[in-house]
Each structure stands twice: as C-alpha cells, then as structure tokens.
Motif scaffolding. Structure first.
Motif, mmCIF file in Angstrom:
data_model
loop_
_atom_site.group_PDB
_atom_site.id
_atom_site.type_symbol
_atom_site.label_atom_id
_atom_site.label_comp_id
_atom_site.label_asym_id
_atom_site.label_seq_id
_atom_site.Cartn_x
_atom_site.Cartn_y
_atom_site.Cartn_z
ATOM 1 N N LEU A 152 37.006 13.280 24.381
ATOM 2 C CA LEU A 152 37.594 13.224 25.442
ATOM 3 C C LEU A 152 38.500 14.537 25.389
ATOM 4 O O LEU A 152 39.427 14.328 24.594
ATOM 5 N N TYR A 165 40.457 14.133 33.317
ATOM 6 C CA TYR A 165 39.934 14.688 32.193
ATOM 7 C C TYR A 165 39.583 16.177 32.130
ATOM 8 O O TYR A 165 38.917 16.428 33.287
ATOM 9 N N VAL A 168 34.599 15.396 29.580
ATOM 10 C CA VAL A 168 34.155 14.254 28.809
ATOM 11 C C VAL A 168 32.658 14.743 28.499
ATOM 12 O O VAL A 168 31.809 14.778 29.345
ATOM 13 N N VAL A 184 35.048 7.926 31.422
ATOM 14 C CA VAL A 184 34.529 7.176 30.063
ATOM 15 C C VAL A 184 33.255 6.296 30.544
ATOM 16 O O VAL A 184 32.266 6.311 29.982
#
Length: 231
Positions: A152, A165, A168, A184
């Motif tokens: 991450l 983010y 990822v 995620v």
C-alpha cells in the motif's frame, strides 16, 4: 498474445479467445513445471490483469471470483463486532483500525477494516502480508523478503484506512506483479485469484487468514472454525 499485450490498447477479444484456447497448456505448465512467477509474467502477461484473473478463475473453479464480495459483506457486521471485543483492546493495531473506521464507516472502508483486522483476529501478524510505504520510499527495499503480499503506497503510513491510495500493488516472490488495484478489497480478490491460478501455497505466517477468506468468504472447501471463537 505476448506481442498483443505490449500494445497500448490490446485487442481484448483476441486475448480472451487466445487465453481460453491455451488454458489446458497453461495448467499443465503450472502444475508440472512449477515455473517461477517472474517467468510466468513473461510467458503469460495477460494472466496478470484483472480481466483475465476473473476469466481464469472461472475456468479453474467454475465460479465467479467476485462472489468474494458477497461472502465478505455477509460477515462484515459480525466480524467488526468481534474486532471490538475487550480482549482486542490491547492490540494497538486493532484499536487504531476501529478508531479510523469510526470516522467514516462506508461499506468499502468496512471491507478494508475487516480484511486488515482478520489476521490479528486469528492471532497472526499481517506485517509480512501487508506493507505500507510513502511514495518517496524506495520500493525495492520495502518489498525485500516479501514472498506473497499487498503493498500500500500512501501519504500517511500511520493511517490504517486512508481516504485514498497512491498505489495498491500485489507482490509475489519479491516482485510487484500487479499494481493500480485501487483499494485493499480489490487487492485481496486479485491476490486470491493469482494464488489459485499459479498453484501457490498460502504464506505460513498468515495461513489461517487465507483459509478464512477461502472458506468463509469464497465458499470453497469446508467452513472452518476460527481459534477461540466462531463467526
């Protein structure tokens, strides 16, 4: 297919047909020869795309890998309740996760919290499964020794549930094999797909975490019993 995948805009219909036609050859190669993942990325680059992971998993398991979300959502409320039990108050990572979730309890954040808290709940340490780094950190150093996991890239590594983010990515055998996965939950879906398709064992440090995902969320195999508690 390799040449087609090098194009800026590959012909997806052609790739779909070619991957379907070569499925038996690919399975024989994976099962019998057990090639390194880096070699598989060179020979079968399409396999490391979200589109083909969905299709390959369906060929392999005769089920839609995105049923993962249905299974996860059906257990979200109970999981998060269990994470808040008194015995987890001393686990700082779990406390931080729940405090962050309380700021914004959207369904996607609940999913991320459930997946990130699951290893702690089954008494495993997710430090080798999920690693965080800032955009300026040298990626090679961060993923060194990481055989299977999720990277991450975030602005604040101390925030367990960031609003967004920078990246990822999925890491296998110390190499980033997929990136730009968004969040995620999507990273876990694609990682599970790759583990099945590449015939890889679950990491020893987080074996129970993956077994819960497999059996409880995806409905593959017998329903398992979690240590000291039941979902």
């Amino acid at each position: 297919m390799v040449q087609e995948m090098r194009k800026t805009t590959p012909n997806l219909a052609y790739i779909d047909d070619a991957m379907n036609a070569t499925y038996a050859l690919r399975r024989q190669e994976i099962v019998e020869e057990e090639p390194p993942v880096a070699e598989m990325r060179v020979r079968w680059p399409a396999l490391f795309t979200e589109r083909q992971i969905i299709k390959e998993f369906t060929r392999l398991m005769s089920m839609d890998i995105n049923k993962f979300y249905e299974g996860l959502d059906s257990h979200l409320h109970k999981l998060l309740q269990l994470f808040r039990l008194k015995r987890f108050e001393e686990v700082q990572e779990m406390t931080s996760l729940m405090e962050s979730l309380d700021k914004d309890a959207s369904n996607q954040r609940k999913r991320a919290a459930a997946l990130q808290g699951l290893p702690w709940y089954v008494k495993e340490n997710p430090s080798t499964l999920m690693k965080r780094c800032e955009p300026t950190d040298p990626g090679e150093d961060v993923i060194k020794g990481m055989m299977i996991g999720i990277l991450l890239v975030v602005e604040d590594v101390k925030e367990p549930l960031p609003v967004s983010y920078n990246d990822v990515a999925i890491v296998i055998e110390e190499k980033i094999v997929m990136r730009h996965l968004g969040d995620v939950p999507n990273a876990f879906v694609n990682l599970m797909g790759l583990l099945y398709m590449l015939n890889l064992d679950y990491p020893k440090d987080t074996k129970y975490t993956f077994e819960v995902i497999q059996r409880l969320f995806m409905g593959i195999g017998l329903r398992c019993a979690l240590p000291e508690s039941t979902l």
